[in-house]
Design a protein around this motif. Structure first.
Motif: not given
Length: 81
Positions: A49-69
């Protein structure tokens, strides 16, 4: 607290917010993105679970338009007053 706010009114801006307002919290939107990204994963242990959460958060972090949204959805801005 009100005395401190009154004494520093030249630079301090106090805004009363509701006790719980997920629509004003950009982090709620990030968790929503994370839950959607993890919808099709099966986890067998906590380390997985920790591995998947970290991987998905890193993927979100690498897409600034998602965070801007997420920030735009709140109606808040990062611009100074």
């Amino acid at each position: 607290m009100s005395d401190f706010a009154a004494a520093n009114a030249a630079w301090l801006r106090v805004v009363r917010l509701p006790t719980y307002a997920p629509e004003l919290n950009p982090a709620e939107g990030v968790w929503s993105l994370l839950r959607r990204a993890m919808a099709n994963f099966v986890v067998t242990d906590l380390d997985g679970l920790v591995r998947i959460v970290k991987r998905k958060l890193k993927k979100i972090q690498s897409r600034p338009y998602l965070l801007d949204g997420r920030l735009t959805a709140t109606g808040l801005s990062l611009d100074p007053w």
